[in-house]
Design an enzyme around this catalytic site. Structure first.
Site, PDB file in Angstrom:
ATOM      1  N   TYR A  59      -9.303   6.063   6.980  1.00  0.00           N
ATOM      2  CA  TYR A  59      -9.400   6.329   8.428  1.00  0.00           C
ATOM      3  C   TYR A  59     -10.664   7.759   8.454  1.00  0.00           C
ATOM      4  O   TYR A  59     -10.059   8.824   7.851  1.00  0.00           O
ATOM      5  CB  TYR A  59      -7.949   6.987   9.001  1.00  0.00           C
ATOM      6  CG  TYR A  59      -7.216   5.744   8.883  1.00  0.00           C
ATOM      7  CD1 TYR A  59      -6.335   5.257   8.226  1.00  0.00           C
ATOM      8  CD2 TYR A  59      -7.009   5.409  10.382  1.00  0.00           C
ATOM      9  CE1 TYR A  59      -5.424   4.309   8.560  1.00  0.00           C
ATOM     10  CE2 TYR A  59      -6.119   4.403  10.948  1.00  0.00           C
ATOM     11  CZ  TYR A  59      -5.199   3.831   9.731  1.00  0.00           C
ATOM     12  OH  TYR A  59      -4.266   2.968   9.777  1.00  0.00           O
TER      13      TYR A  59
ATOM     14  N   HIS B  21       0.879  -1.233   0.062  1.00  0.00           N
ATOM     15  CA  HIS B  21      -0.007  -0.160   0.036  1.00  0.00           C
ATOM     16  C   HIS B  21       0.741   1.420  -0.104  1.00  0.00           C
ATOM     17  O   HIS B  21       1.811   1.291   0.657  1.00  0.00           O
ATOM     18  CB  HIS B  21      -0.875   0.086   1.366  1.00  0.00           C
ATOM     19  CG  HIS B  21      -2.115  -0.802   0.989  1.00  0.00           C
ATOM     20  ND1 HIS B  21      -3.264  -0.517   1.884  1.00  0.00           N
ATOM     21  CD2 HIS B  21      -2.323  -1.897   0.129  1.00  0.00           C
ATOM     22  CE1 HIS B  21      -4.361  -1.389   1.362  1.00  0.00           C
ATOM     23  NE2 HIS B  21      -3.742  -2.252   0.356  1.00  0.00           N
TER      24      HIS B  21
ATOM     25  N   TYR C 163       3.779   6.750   9.789  1.00  0.00           N
ATOM     26  CA  TYR C 163       3.086   5.693   9.808  1.00  0.00           C
ATOM     27  C   TYR C 163       3.864   4.673   8.713  1.00  0.00           C
ATOM     28  O   TYR C 163       3.691   3.310   9.159  1.00  0.00           O
ATOM     29  CB  TYR C 163       1.851   6.194   8.398  1.00  0.00           C
ATOM     30  CG  TYR C 163       0.480   5.102   8.596  1.00  0.00           C
ATOM     31  CD1 TYR C 163      -0.429   5.279   9.041  1.00  0.00           C
ATOM     32  CD2 TYR C 163       0.835   3.643   7.627  1.00  0.00           C
ATOM     33  CE1 TYR C 163      -1.593   4.297   9.293  1.00  0.00           C
ATOM     34  CE2 TYR C 163      -0.301   3.072   7.619  1.00  0.00           C
ATOM     35  CZ  TYR C 163      -1.479   3.225   8.372  1.00  0.00           C
ATOM     36  OH  TYR C 163      -2.218   2.248   8.338  1.00  0.00           O
TER      37      TYR C 163
ATOM     38  N   PRO D  71      -4.544   0.661  18.807  1.00  0.00           N
ATOM     39  CA  PRO D  71      -4.202   0.194  17.388  1.00  0.00           C
ATOM     40  C   PRO D  71      -4.313   1.280  16.023  1.00  0.00           C
ATOM     41  O   PRO D  71      -3.938   1.157  15.060  1.00  0.00           O
ATOM     42  CB  PRO D  71      -5.202  -0.729  17.082  1.00  0.00           C
ATOM     43  CG  PRO D  71      -6.483  -0.546  18.182  1.00  0.00           C
ATOM     44  CD  PRO D  71      -5.665   0.497  19.321  1.00  0.00           C
TER      45      PRO D  71
ATOM     46  N   LYS E 221       0.984   0.219  15.152  1.00  0.00           N
ATOM     47  CA  LYS E 221       2.298   0.226  15.415  1.00  0.00           C
ATOM     48  C   LYS E 221       2.770  -0.980  16.364  1.00  0.00           C
ATOM     49  O   LYS E 221       4.068  -1.403  16.330  1.00  0.00           O
ATOM     50  CB  LYS E 221       2.728   1.384  16.330  1.00  0.00           C
ATOM     51  CG  LYS E 221       3.054   2.683  15.326  1.00  0.00           C
ATOM     52  CD  LYS E 221       3.924   2.740  14.817  1.00  0.00           C
ATOM     53  CE  LYS E 221       4.164   3.637  13.435  1.00  0.00           C
ATOM     54  NZ  LYS E 221       3.951   3.332  12.328  1.00  0.00           N
TER      55      LYS E 221
HETATM   56  C1  LIG Z   1      -7.520  -5.710  17.233  1.00  0.00           C
HETATM   57  C2  LIG Z   1      -6.039  -5.350  17.166  1.00  0.00           C
HETATM   58  C3  LIG Z   1      -5.729  -4.694  15.845  1.00  0.00           C
HETATM   59  C4  LIG Z   1      -4.465  -4.554  16.049  1.00  0.00           C
HETATM   60  N1  LIG Z   1      -3.769  -3.827  14.964  1.00  0.00           N
HETATM   61  C5  LIG Z   1      -2.503  -3.625  14.695  1.00  0.00           C
HETATM   62  C6  LIG Z   1      -2.105  -3.141  13.365  1.00  0.00           C
HETATM   63  O1  LIG Z   1      -2.670  -3.002  12.387  1.00  0.00           O
HETATM   64  N2  LIG Z   1      -0.703  -2.845  13.185  1.00  0.00           N
HETATM   65  C7  LIG Z   1       0.069  -3.331  14.407  1.00  0.00           C
HETATM   66  O2  LIG Z   1       1.500  -3.095  14.379  1.00  0.00           O
HETATM   67  N3  LIG Z   1      -0.146  -3.850  15.578  1.00  0.00           N
HETATM   68  C8  LIG Z   1      -1.814  -4.052  15.766  1.00  0.00           C
HETATM   69  N4  LIG Z   1      -1.970  -4.411  16.973  1.00  0.00           N
HETATM   70  C9  LIG Z   1      -1.257  -4.778  17.897  1.00  0.00           C
HETATM   71  C10 LIG Z   1      -0.348  -6.228  17.692  1.00  0.00           C
HETATM   72  O3  LIG Z   1      -1.553  -7.252  17.186  1.00  0.00           O
HETATM   73  C11 LIG Z   1       0.539  -6.622  18.943  1.00  0.00           C
HETATM   74  O4  LIG Z   1       1.177  -5.439  19.165  1.00  0.00           O
HETATM   75  C12 LIG Z   1       1.183  -7.705  18.735  1.00  0.00           C
HETATM   76  O5  LIG Z   1       0.434  -8.743  18.724  1.00  0.00           O
HETATM   77  C13 LIG Z   1       2.153  -7.968  19.659  1.00  0.00           C
HETATM   78  O6  LIG Z   1       3.148  -9.054  19.638  1.00  0.00           O
HETATM   79  P1  LIG Z   1       3.555  -9.937  20.788  1.00  0.00           P
HETATM   80  O7  LIG Z   1       4.375 -11.153  20.152  1.00  0.00           O
HETATM   81  O8  LIG Z   1       4.318  -8.802  21.697  1.00  0.00           O
HETATM   82  O9  LIG Z   1       2.571 -10.086  21.743  1.00  0.00           O
HETATM   83  P2  LIG Z   1       1.382 -11.300  21.477  1.00  0.00           P
HETATM   84  O10 LIG Z   1       0.886 -11.296  20.090  1.00  0.00           O
HETATM   85  O11 LIG Z   1       0.197 -10.933  22.617  1.00  0.00           O
HETATM   86  O12 LIG Z   1       1.825 -12.781  21.749  1.00  0.00           O
HETATM   87  C14 LIG Z   1       2.076 -12.941  23.231  1.00  0.00           C
HETATM   88  C15 LIG Z   1       2.057 -14.442  23.180  1.00  0.00           C
HETATM   89  O13 LIG Z   1       2.441 -14.980  24.574  1.00  0.00           O
HETATM   90  C16 LIG Z   1       1.440 -15.993  24.926  1.00  0.00           C
HETATM   91  N5  LIG Z   1       1.719 -16.106  26.640  1.00  0.00           N
HETATM   92  C17 LIG Z   1       1.077 -15.207  27.133  1.00  0.00           C
HETATM   93  N6  LIG Z   1       1.475 -15.602  28.467  1.00  0.00           N
HETATM   94  C18 LIG Z   1       1.997 -16.557  28.537  1.00  0.00           C
HETATM   95  C19 LIG Z   1       2.821 -17.399  29.368  1.00  0.00           C
HETATM   96  N7  LIG Z   1       2.539 -17.299  30.805  1.00  0.00           N
HETATM   97  N8  LIG Z   1       3.358 -18.842  29.116  1.00  0.00           N
HETATM   98  C20 LIG Z   1       3.660 -18.670  27.670  1.00  0.00           C
HETATM   99  N9  LIG Z   1       2.920 -18.032  26.825  1.00  0.00           N
HETATM  100  C21 LIG Z   1       2.293 -16.990  27.080  1.00  0.00           C
HETATM  101  C22 LIG Z   1       0.257 -15.603  24.325  1.00  0.00           C
HETATM  102  O14 LIG Z   1      -0.699 -16.724  24.312  1.00  0.00           O
HETATM  103  C23 LIG Z   1       0.492 -15.231  23.176  1.00  0.00           C
HETATM  104  O15 LIG Z   1       0.666 -16.096  21.994  1.00  0.00           O
HETATM  105  C24 LIG Z   1      -3.308  -4.800  16.918  1.00  0.00           C
HETATM  106  C25 LIG Z   1      -3.880  -5.327  18.011  1.00  0.00           C
HETATM  107  C26 LIG Z   1      -5.252  -5.852  18.302  1.00  0.00           C
HETATM  108  C27 LIG Z   1      -5.770  -6.271  19.614  1.00  0.00           C
END
Ligand SMILES: Cc1cc2nc3c(=O)[nH]c(=O)nc-3n(C[C@H](O)[C@H](O)[C@H](O)COP(=O)(O)OP(=O)(O)OC[C@H]3O[C@@H](n4cnc5c(N)ncnc54)[C@H](O)[C@@H]3O)c2cc1C
Length: 391
Positions: free
Chosen positions: A201, A72, A385, A293, A297
């Site tokens: 948006y 995009h 962005y 969101p 980011k």
């Molecule tokens: C609706 C929505 C829309 C979003 N849109 C965007 C977007 O457009 N662009 C963007 O960049 N970000 C977006 N985000 C944010 C993005 O999804 C998160 O920032 C991202 O998932 C972070 O990744 P992570 O690996 O740090 O954490 P997570 O994806 O939360 O992964 C953490 C993992 O740890 C596991 N876990 C938790 N506790 C334990 C434990 N005690 N033992 C073992 N495993 C455990 C969980 O099950 C999970 O699988 C969005 C979030 C949401 C909710």
């Protein structure tokens, strides 16, 4: 069990870190509390910054993204029934973003890890990180009904906002910066081709709306709703009617409707946990910081953190110097706070808080008018962005 890097969590942060370490010849074990199906289906992010795309390609995890992802080159801002396009390459010297769902990033990284990488244990819940400030931290975890211990040289908490890793940082050494917003996002997935070829948006007197997509045939749309809203209290028809109102324009643009296949509400929060390191425990991704969101980011910040950690650990192995590991928290936080600022500004630019005064409405519209008429303002948005550079 014993490994060099114990990784808690198989979201994008944990999975990519395992891949980067594998490519660098450093062994790791990933513990994930949920099952594989859950991790691969959890609907979340969809926008990958240019830097994230480059990292995935360099890690050997970009092949399907390059085939199926949608590049995009801009977004549309919609307000006062008007449309204004922000042209990323023209404003940033050629940068763009990629629409490729987080679920697909996770599927690609899981497949690679299971084929080539170190152990990735599903349904293995970390219970606590112990000895973070000693030379040999441990993760206590439960797997297949038994408690076990993972002995590590380093532990990286990639366990998201609700994880356990953060709790191992003593409270007296911790500072938390937080803001919650009095609204959330009602998000839907719908089997209908997106009604626009770029994200839209929309700022409307009834609240914010976002048109986004997961593929050429699946739309992802969001509505600003009051904090605490139950997704099931909205009928499908009411959602489409409300989206139609908030995207309205003076031209003949039309919103296409289709069957809704998923519906959920996401709360909006800004949160930063400082520092992102305690001894040999490092926090990455949502475990250390949350952004609303609106700025897309969260996933991109998680990628930046784990790249920073992997580079620092490689540096330590190659030179014996801890300098980059010691700088990990400060290095990540500089980028985190730029993303926090950007996400906050996008959120306050586009959402209508409950009880907004006519003065606040006019200021919001004036900010949007400025974006539609001043290249400097557009450039600032486009740079934020498409992403802040990794140091
Ligand atoms: C609706 C929505 C829309 C979003 N849109 C965007 C977007 O457009 N662009 C963007 O960049 N970000 C977006 N985000 C944010 C993005 O999804 C998160 O920032 C991202 O998932 C972070 O990744 P992570 O690996 O740090 O954490 P997570 O994806 O939360 O992964 C953490 C993992 O740890 C596991 N876990 C938790 N506790 C334990 C434990 N005690 N033992 C073992 N495993 C455990 C969980 O099950 C999970 O699988 C969005 C979030 C949401 C909710």
């Amino acid at each position: 069990m014993r490994t060099t890097v114990g990784i808690i969590g198989a979201g994008p942060a944990g999975l990519l870190l395992a891949r980067l370490l594998h490519n660098a010849g450093i062994d790791s074990v990933v513990l994930e509390s949920r099952d594989r199906g859950y991790v691969e289906q959890r609907q979340r992010a969809g926008i990958l910054e240019q830097g994230t795309v480059d990292v995935l390609r360099a890690a050997g995890a970009g092949a399907r993204m390059d085939r199926e992802g949608l590049r995009h080159d801009g977004i549309e801002l919609r307000f006062a029934r008007r449309r204004h396009r922000i042209d990323f390459p023209a404003l940033t010297g050629g940068r763009s973003v990629m629409v490729y769902a987080q679920t697909e990033v996770c599927k690609d990284l899981i497949a690679l890890q299971l084929k080539e990488g170190g152990p990735l244990l599903f349904e293995a819940e970390a219970l606590a990180v112990e000895g973070a400030d000693t030379g040999s931290p441990r993760v206590r975890f439960r797997h297949e009904g038994r408690e076990d211990v993972l002995e590590c040289a380093y532990v990286v908490g990639c366990d998201g906002f609700w994880g356990v890793a953060r709790k191992a940082v003593p409270e007296e050494l911790t500072q938390v910066f937080e803001r919650t917003y009095p609204f959330g996002w009602l998000g839907i997935l719908a089997d209908v081709p997106p009604s626009h070829d770029e994200l839209v948006y929309a700022r409307h007197d009834r609240g914010f709306a976002l048109l986004s997509m997961r593929s050429p045939v699946v739309s992802r749309l969001y509505l600003q709703v009051p904090e605490g809203t139950d997704a099931e209290s909205w009928s499908d028809e009411a959602i489409w009617d409300e989206l139609e109102r908030r995207f309205e324009t003076d031209d003949d643009w039309r919103l296409a409707r289709g069957p809704i296949t998923a519906k959920s509400v996401t709360p909006m929060r800004s949160h930063v946990h400082e520092p992102m390191r305690h001894g040999r425990l490092f926090l990455a991704g949502d475990a250390a910081h949350i952004v609303p969101p609106t700025g897309a980011k969260g996933l991109n910040l998680a990628v930046g953190d784990v790249v920073t950690f992997a580079r620092a650990l490689e540096h330590r192995r190659d030179t014996g110097s801890d300098a980059l590991l010691d700088a990990y928290s400060a290095t990540c936080l500089r980028r985190v706070w730029q993303a926090e600022r950007f996400s906050y500004e996008m959120t306050t630019l586009l959402h209508r808080p409950p009880g907004a005064t006519p003065f606040e409405d006019r200021i919001q519209l004036a900010r949007l008018e400025r974006l539609a008429s001043a290249r400097a303002a557009e450039q600032d948005l486009a740079e934020g962005y498409t992403g802040f550079a990794l140091e």
